[in-house]
Design an enzyme around this catalytic site. Sequence first.
Site, PDB file in Angstrom:
ATOM      1  N   LYS A 285      35.710 -18.332   9.279  1.00  0.00           N
ATOM      2  CA  LYS A 285      35.847 -19.730   8.882  1.00  0.00           C
ATOM      3  C   LYS A 285      37.081 -19.889   7.992  1.00  0.00           C
ATOM      4  CE  LYS A 285      30.955 -21.088   8.987  1.00  0.00           C
ATOM      5  NZ  LYS A 285      29.808 -21.551   8.185  1.00  0.00           N
ATOM      6  N   GLU A 371      14.130 -26.812  12.188  1.00  0.00           N
ATOM      7  CA  GLU A 371      13.318 -27.852  11.565  1.00  0.00           C
ATOM      8  C   GLU A 371      11.859 -27.798  12.006  1.00  0.00           C
ATOM      9  OE1 GLU A 371      17.580 -29.138  11.549  1.00  0.00           O
ATOM     10  OE2 GLU A 371      16.202 -28.406  13.115  1.00  0.00           O
ATOM     11  N   ARG A 399      13.828 -33.925  14.961  1.00  0.00           N
ATOM     12  CA  ARG A 399      13.687 -32.757  15.824  1.00  0.00           C
ATOM     13  C   ARG A 399      12.326 -32.086  15.644  1.00  0.00           C
ATOM     14  NH1 ARG A 399      19.331 -29.495  15.776  1.00  0.00           N
ATOM     15  NH2 ARG A 399      18.685 -29.220  17.926  1.00  0.00           N
TER      16      ARG A 399
END
Length: 641
Positions: A285, A371, A399
């Site tokens: 990253k 989730e 979700r």
Amino acid sequence: MADIPQTPLLDTVQTPDDLRRLAPEQLRQLADELRTETISAVGTTGGHLGSGLGVVELTVALHYVFNTPDDRLIWDVGHQCYPHKILTGRRERIRTIRQGGGLSGFTKRSESEYDPFGAAHSSTSISAALGFAVANKLAGTPGKGIAVIGDGAMSAGMAYEAMNNAEQAGNRLVVILNDNDMSIAPPVGGLSAYLSRMVSSREFLGVRDVLKKLAKRFPRPIQKAAQKTDEFARGMTMGGTLFEELGFYYVGPIDGHNLDHLIPVLENVRDAEQGPILIHVVTKKGKGYAPAEAAADKYHGVQKFDVITGAQAKAPPGPPAYQNVFGEALAKEADSDPRICAITAAMPSGTGLDRFANAHPERFFDVGIAEQHAVTFAAGLAAQGMRPFCAIYSTFLQRAYDQVVHDVAIQNLPVRFAIDRAGLVGADGATHAGSFDVTYLASLPNMVVMAAADEAELVHMVHTCVNHDSGPIAVRYPRGNGVGVALPETPQLLEIGKGRVVREGKKVAILSLGTRLAEALRAADTLEAKGLSTTVADLRFAKPLDEALIRRMLTTHEVAVTIEENAIGGFGAHVLTMASDEGLIDGGLKLRTMRLPDIFQDQDKPEVQYAQAGLDADAIVETVLKALRHNSANVTEGARA
């Protein structure tokens, strides 16, 4: 604004067709210029930075090797797609990203043929790519489905559900596992790159297929032994046994920043008859920009920043963010209650739970992008006597709706839902707006649903959640900073289902749920100036409703208006149902509901979004005047000027 950099080679690339006409030795320069342009653009607008910088070389290589857009390239989660947008005809607009009327910060089908699938929620790419691949296979048309999925997104069960079903796509499905946290593989080098090229080559795959066909002539036990030997041999050198078990041919890991390694492997995979194939690519990253490499978390999503120093623009000092008020309030509650636990789905700082984690690390659980698991895990904790808080953004809690219904509400378990980013969310747009949680939660038996009008109310509601052990309870609050009220030293325990009157009047009643209360009070000032005495009530609860307060408002005022930052079917709908059931609107009462419009609103500044949605003070005044049959033309003109 940072100066636009000199990018002579990138200037010649308008689409991937231009890119594919370059010589291989030019790709390194192109990648360097693409990285520079990405840094400059995000420095100007703000947005997601580190993830895009990590996939610059991968973006170049994929568009160079594969025939996009016929080969369908799907980015997961989508926020790393800025370099992709620059290479696919949108460079001229890249400095409008996440702005009103500008490019989306995620992939978006309506924006470009090179965005075949919109993705702003995690872990959907493999399922979608599988759909594209199988559709092409059934139609007998060329084209692969290519999913680029991060290692974080691989923590969601949906990714594995798709992989388990992927074999039917054959060689038309390619999955790129972008491992940018080094969480799966050790550092890679020349030997790994050589092995990856070898095992993805046509020669190796051809020999392997021949041996497979020969093995089928032997008894079943020998076939299984040969298969295990093959998987074990490659697993020992490269890893990937899990993916092999799911039916993928595994290649990697390879250095995702080395184009000399990437290109040959991608070309082998493109031409292979073996499939489906997973390529394990290791990236960093923030690659190529020192501040982002040094602090990947701080440069994941950024404000405008100085490209030279990396210093981000600081927001002016103001009230604390709601997420931080929540995190600090919960940490204080946990100081005296060992039963309180906190759960997040890969958003510890985004939900403010990093504060809880620092204070009570043994009771903090980051379950990753999962989730559904988070909710049922919380249900298990609650069933065993703990007091779990499940902190999830409103849009992400969608979700896990089946788990909320089946595992929590039906069993009446005291799970506490802290619903961040409720309502409109500015630059993140429709995919991240929390527009539906009141609707999908207040319809459930046993559920209590609160909405905080300000940061002090949020503190009281956290305390109320802690002490509510008779069933599930939720508190919703928005993105951004509070309104500036003082935080209470000692939180109050709110009576379930009871609102409050914050301003008393006689003719007009405004019934507010949540943070539209400030706009309701502004509207009341305007109405009072016009001679219309106005009551403003903060209902606090969407469920159960304060029926006594609502009944008084509807029977003692000429006009009543409900307002909420939620779609149709929420607070206003419940008030209408109550009024209808009790016959309260039969006597000529003018009752109006104000809510989010029945559209998916694009990104913009919050104040612009509220005006577009008709949820600001001017819209409230206009609604009241129209209900009273006053001529509101002048008000409307002044409101929209």
